[in-house]
Design a protein around this motif. Structure first.
Motif, PDB file in Angstrom:
ATOM      1  N   HIS A  37      38.779  54.313  52.902  1.00  0.00           N
ATOM      2  CA  HIS A  37      38.176  53.314  51.802  1.00  0.00           C
ATOM      3  C   HIS A  37      36.886  53.058  52.310  1.00  0.00           C
ATOM      4  CE1 HIS A  37      38.479  49.255  49.682  1.00  0.00           C
ATOM      5  NE2 HIS A  37      37.719  49.025  50.864  1.00  0.00           N
TER       6      HIS A  37
ATOM      7  N   HIS B  62      34.920  48.146  45.125  1.00  0.00           N
ATOM      8  CA  HIS B  62      36.324  47.970  44.969  1.00  0.00           C
ATOM      9  C   HIS B  62      36.848  48.008  43.690  1.00  0.00           C
ATOM     10  CE1 HIS B  62      35.741  45.314  48.743  1.00  0.00           C
ATOM     11  NE2 HIS B  62      36.369  46.248  49.260  1.00  0.00           N
ATOM     12  N   SER B  63      37.999  48.499  43.347  1.00  0.00           N
ATOM     13  CA  SER B  63      38.532  48.535  42.203  1.00  0.00           C
ATOM     14  C   SER B  63      38.345  47.161  41.207  1.00  0.00           C
ATOM     15  CB  SER B  63      40.073  49.171  42.173  1.00  0.00           C
ATOM     16  OG  SER B  63      40.039  50.137  43.125  1.00  0.00           O
ATOM     17  N   ARG B  64      38.873  46.251  42.125  1.00  0.00           N
ATOM     18  CA  ARG B  64      38.636  44.775  41.262  1.00  0.00           C
ATOM     19  C   ARG B  64      37.324  44.462  41.076  1.00  0.00           C
ATOM     20  NH1 ARG B  64      38.025  40.738  45.033  1.00  0.00           N
ATOM     21  NH2 ARG B  64      38.543  41.576  47.275  1.00  0.00           N
TER      22      ARG B  64
ATOM     23  N   ASP C  46      42.723  45.565  39.032  1.00  0.00           N
ATOM     24  CA  ASP C  46      43.424  44.930  39.869  1.00  0.00           C
ATOM     25  C   ASP C  46      44.397  45.933  40.553  1.00  0.00           C
ATOM     26  OD1 ASP C  46      41.882  42.715  39.946  1.00  0.00           O
ATOM     27  OD2 ASP C  46      43.472  41.481  38.900  1.00  0.00           O
ATOM     28  N   ASN C  47      45.033  46.690  39.746  1.00  0.00           N
ATOM     29  CA  ASN C  47      46.164  47.504  40.381  1.00  0.00           C
ATOM     30  C   ASN C  47      45.844  48.881  40.202  1.00  0.00           C
ATOM     31  OD1 ASN C  47      46.043  47.682  37.496  1.00  0.00           O
ATOM     32  ND2 ASN C  47      48.256  47.552  37.089  1.00  0.00           N
ATOM     33  N   ALA C  48      44.657  49.386  40.375  1.00  0.00           N
ATOM     34  CA  ALA C  48      44.314  50.795  40.293  1.00  0.00           C
ATOM     35  C   ALA C  48      44.976  51.508  41.543  1.00  0.00           C
ATOM     36  CB  ALA C  48      42.710  50.851  40.843  1.00  0.00           C
TER      37      ALA C  48
ATOM     38  N   SER D 191      44.145  53.903  43.910  1.00  0.00           N
ATOM     39  CA  SER D 191      42.878  54.074  44.326  1.00  0.00           C
ATOM     40  C   SER D 191      42.558  53.864  45.781  1.00  0.00           C
ATOM     41  CB  SER D 191      41.730  53.715  43.667  1.00  0.00           C
ATOM     42  OG  SER D 191      40.384  54.162  44.256  1.00  0.00           O
TER      43      SER D 191
ATOM     44  N   ASN E 243      41.005  50.603  46.154  1.00  0.00           N
ATOM     45  CA  ASN E 243      41.752  49.185  45.934  1.00  0.00           C
ATOM     46  C   ASN E 243      41.876  48.540  47.026  1.00  0.00           C
ATOM     47  OD1 ASN E 243      43.702  47.184  45.273  1.00  0.00           O
ATOM     48  ND2 ASN E 243      44.645  48.451  43.731  1.00  0.00           N
TER      49      ASN E 243
ATOM     50  N   ARG F 295      43.402  45.479  47.441  1.00  0.00           N
ATOM     51  CA  ARG F 295      44.444  44.089  47.292  1.00  0.00           C
ATOM     52  C   ARG F 295      45.434  44.446  48.337  1.00  0.00           C
ATOM     53  NH1 ARG F 295      42.663  40.033  44.354  1.00  0.00           N
ATOM     54  NH2 ARG F 295      42.357  40.203  42.427  1.00  0.00           N
TER      55      ARG F 295
ATOM     56  N   PHE G 268      51.717  48.360  46.198  1.00  0.00           N
ATOM     57  CA  PHE G 268      50.811  49.358  46.002  1.00  0.00           C
ATOM     58  C   PHE G 268      51.221  50.624  46.147  1.00  0.00           C
ATOM     59  CE2 PHE G 268      47.154  51.552  48.337  1.00  0.00           C
ATOM     60  CZ  PHE G 268      46.511  51.603  47.254  1.00  0.00           C
TER      61      PHE G 268
END
Length: 349
Positions: free
Chosen positions: A264, A274-276, A291-293, A295, A298, A300, A313
């Motif tokens: 990351h 970031h994904s989000r 939000d829920n990627a 990847s 992400n 989260r 996740f």
């Protein structure tokens, strides 16, 4: 009959033309270089169509500068012909052609990055550079049993990562063993062996003990000087790496978290957001927050120890980047991806 697998990779001729033919994403991109570090123009075509036994065609999806005025690319590949690879750009009544010999196929990867791995001294750190995808039972049912490394994760993304062994005794100046961004930057400037005071494809990664904010598991700290995105770090003693009391395999849980966080933070050095937060600041093309990627980008599962969020996740995580992130790393202009070039979060992926 030739197929896209034979053409797949990075081509560069003696005229300063670069073609990245991507059979996996059905994408081709091209760059005209004025010099090693200066770009004249850059273009991308997606959804390539095979129009003949050795011909492809695609509509231009992206061009920089926008005044380039091209709308279509045509590609012909004949490994035994006088011109093995011919690429023609068309726009209005104009056309621009680039020719490539077989020896101009330089790599099956699209970019090459040197990564120096360093370690803080005088402390025992159980840092992680590899992970088996079946170590922990919380995983997708269709997840292959793979031994992942930093190298082969980025290899799957089309990036050639070359690992260099850095110092294993990088000192921290404070007794509390808590790093801040300034100390991390100073350590990178003093101890990194790779060139980082310029626009170069180089990253320095430090396995450290703790950050000044005790909930921070990792960081891309090099976000303030002239040549940004060269440095990132993992904080191995952070409380974030404490598994839930009832986890079925706590050691694997920790290894998984440290490996994912390492990838990351290296991803941030490529200017991935970031994904989000894909819509944050200035994305390279219009992007959407997810939000829920599934990847590495992400985050989260970072920050507060929400173990329910962790479980959700990883139950769907296939240890990869999204196609949009891979497109960015492989095909976006050098200025946006290369370390030390565009500023953090500017023209990001």
């Amino acid at each position: 009959m030739p197929d896209g697998r034979q053409v797949h990779g990075l081509w560069q001729n003696s005229d300063g033309d670069v073609i990245r033919f991507d059979n996996e994403l059905s994408t081709v991109s091209g760059t005209k270089y004025i010099s090693e570090r200066r770009t004249k123009h850059h273009w991308i075509a997606r959804q390539l169509r095979q129009t003949g036994s050795n011909d492809w065609q695609g509509d231009i999806y992206y061009q920089h500068p926008s005044s380039l005025g091209i709308s279509k690319v045509e590609i012909t590949f004949n490994p035994f012909g006088i011109v093995p690879l011919a690429v023609t750009l068309k726009g209005g009544s104009d056309s621009f052609a680039s020719n490539f010999e077989m020896h101009d196929l330089r790599s099956r990867y699209f970019r090459t990055v040197d990564l120096e791995m360093a370690t803080e001294g005088n402390v025992v750190l159980d840092y992680v550079t590899s992970y088996n995808t079946h170590e922990h039972p919380n995983r997708p049912n269709d997840l292959p049993n793979l031994n992942l490394t930093i190298v082969n994760v980025f290899e799957k993304a089309g990036i050639d990562i070359r690992i260099h062994e850095g110092r294993n005794d990088v000192p921290i100046s404070k007794d509390d063993r808590e790093w801040d961004d300034n100390e991390l930057n100073q350590a990178m400037l003093e101890y990194c062996k790779l060139p980082i005071k310029d626009k170069t494809w180089t990253i320095w990664f430090l396995n450290a003990s703790m950050y000044t904010h005790d909930t921070t598991a990792g960081i891309m700290f090099d976000a303030y000087d002239q040549y940004q995105r060269h440095g990132s770090a993992l904080f191995n003693l952070c409380d974030y790496f404490t598994p839930p009391a009832d986890d079925p395999n706590p050691e694997a849980w920790i290894r998984r978290e440290k490996f994912k966080t390492t990838i990351h933070e290296i991803g941030h050095c490529f200017n991935l957001e970031h994904s989000r937060e894909k819509e944050k600041d200035i994305p390279w093309i219009p992007l959407e927050n997810v939000d829920n990627a599934s990847s590495f980008m992400n985050d989260r599962s970072h920050g507060a120890n929400d173990f329910t969020l962790h479980e959700r996740f990883y139950a769907d995580f296939h240890f990869t980047f999204t196609k949009e992130e891979i497109l960015f790393m492989r095909h976006a202009p050098d200025e946006y991806v290369q370390m030390g070039n565009s500023e953090t979060d500017s023209s990001h992926g």
